[in-house]
Design an enzyme around this catalytic site. Structure first.
Site, PDB file in Angstrom:
ATOM      1  N   LYS A 205       0.869  -1.179   0.000  1.00  0.00           N
ATOM      2  CA  LYS A 205       0.000   0.000   0.000  1.00  0.00           C
ATOM      3  C   LYS A 205       0.901   1.223   0.000  1.00  0.00           C
ATOM      4  O   LYS A 205       1.759   1.371   0.868  1.00  0.00           O
ATOM      5  CB  LYS A 205      -0.885  -0.005   1.243  1.00  0.00           C
TER       6      LYS A 205
HETATM    7  C1  5RP Z   1      -1.997   4.673   7.237  1.00  0.00           C
HETATM    8  C2  5RP Z   1      -2.972   3.703   6.715  1.00  0.00           C
HETATM    9  C3  5RP Z   1      -4.367   4.051   6.821  1.00  0.00           C
HETATM   10  O1  5RP Z   1      -5.186   2.955   6.937  1.00  0.00           O
HETATM   11  C4  5RP Z   1      -4.752   4.711   5.568  1.00  0.00           C
HETATM   12  O2  5RP Z   1      -3.818   5.643   5.127  1.00  0.00           O
HETATM   13  C5  5RP Z   1      -6.026   5.377   5.702  1.00  0.00           C
HETATM   14  O3  5RP Z   1      -6.561   5.604   4.493  1.00  0.00           O
HETATM   15  P1  5RP Z   1      -6.771   7.087   3.974  1.00  0.00           P
HETATM   16  O4  5RP Z   1      -5.429   7.761   3.971  1.00  0.00           O
HETATM   17  O5  5RP Z   1      -7.317   6.849   2.614  1.00  0.00           O
HETATM   18  O6  5RP Z   1      -7.763   7.756   4.904  1.00  0.00           O
HETATM   19  O7  5RP Z   1      -2.668   2.678   6.186  1.00  0.00           O
HETATM   20  O8  5RP Z   1      -0.735   4.271   7.005  1.00  0.00           O
END
Ligand code: 5RP
Length: 292
Positions: A205
């Site tokens: 991710k």
């Molecule tokens: C942080 C994460 C969070 O789950 C993620 O970033 C949250 O999603 P968004 O930024 O889309 O609100 O993995 O490292």
């Protein structure tokens, strides 16, 4: 360790040649065993090859975030529009019906909270592999801190989780953290995503950036992009569209869905971009139609 001084700059990404896949459609998973591939197939839609993951794990460091005050009310209506729920073991157990027909990615590491001034020292394990199995997890997520003080510790947690996941056929999602002081450049994401994959992440991710097509090409496993802070709906759809066009295999989005004034509309619109290659304008129409 390879000598980093005088290295030749990488440039040959072969953007015109698709990644070599032999036998299984998820990038980098052709040589994994049946159980791992079966779970991958629950995360990544076999038709589109992509995934819509809904992240609602923010409370693990932030406490109640806007939009997630009542997870039991907010998240279940979004389940029909997404492939995967990403949350902590505590919240999934307490707020998500076990009968929900959706895959689960359990965040298995903890970190320092937002009350702590400095960036995490790497955190620790919040959910071991036995507990993940007990929850019937399809994926385990580990936060990593590349270029920050927690780098070494978080990479160790990633590698150990990936080893445990390989033992039981559960994919590991390596999450690239971006802190206040950390750059958000192609150079950084090229390095961070590759490092996570090399240390065993089955999925990474990360964030969309200029030059993302090279980041995706050089990462041997699928990248799903985080949404980041709330953007206007049209901009979030544009970002998701560009990411998919440039080689992302989905999104793992939170605030841009649950902080929207119509979370269901946004989840459905993102799904159209990710699975059906809708343009941002076509997807915005889906959002608007559900909103009204
Ligand atoms: C942080 C994460 C969070 O789950 C993620 O970033 C949250 O999603 P968004 O930024 O889309 O609100 O993995 O490292």
């Amino acid at each position: 360790m390879a000598d980093a001084i005088g290295n030749k700059a990488a440039h040959d990404y072969h953007l015109d040649i698709p990644p070599v896949r032999d036998g299984f459609y998820v990038k980098g998973a052709a040589h994994c065993d049946w159980g791992m591939q079966n779970r991958m197939a629950r995360l990544f839609n076999p038709k589109s090859g992509n995934a819509v993951m809904l992240a609602f794990d923010h409370g693990y460091i932030m406490g109640p975030t806007a939009g997630l005050e009542r997870i039991d009310l907010v998240i279940p209506p979004l389940i029909p529009h997404v492939d995967v729920l990403m949350g902590t073991k505590g919240v999934i157990r307490a707020c998500i019906p076990p009968s929900a027909p959706v895959a689960k990615c359990v965040r298995v590491t903890y970190d320092t909270t937002v009350l702590f001034d400095e960036m995490s020292n790497g955190g620790g394990i919040a959910c071991d592999v036995e507990n993940a199995i007990r929850m019937n997890a399809d994926c385990m997520a580990v936060q990593t801190f590349i270029g920050a003080p927690g780098e070494s510790r978080s990479l160790e947690l990633l590698a150990r989780t990936a080893d445990a996941g390989a033992r039981y056929g559960i994919p590991t999602l390596g999450v690239v953290a971006v802190g206040k002081q950390m750059e958000r450049t192609e150079k950084f994401f090229l390095l961070a995503t590759r490092v996570l994959a090399e240390n065993g992440a089955n999925i990474v991710k990360s964030y969309y950036c200029d030059g993302f097509e090279r980041v995706a090409a050089a990462c041997p496993v699928p990248i799903v992009i985080a949404g980041g802070k709330k953007l206007p709906e049209a901009d979030a759809l544009e970002m998701a569209y560009r990411a998919i066009q440039d080689g992302a295999h989905g999104v793992d989005m939170g605030r841009n869905i649950f902080q929207s004034d119509c979370p269901e509309g946004m989840a459905a619109a993102i799904g159209k971009v990710v699975h059906e290659h809708y343009t941002p304008q076509q997807a915005l129409e889906v959002y608007q139609e559900i909103k009204h």
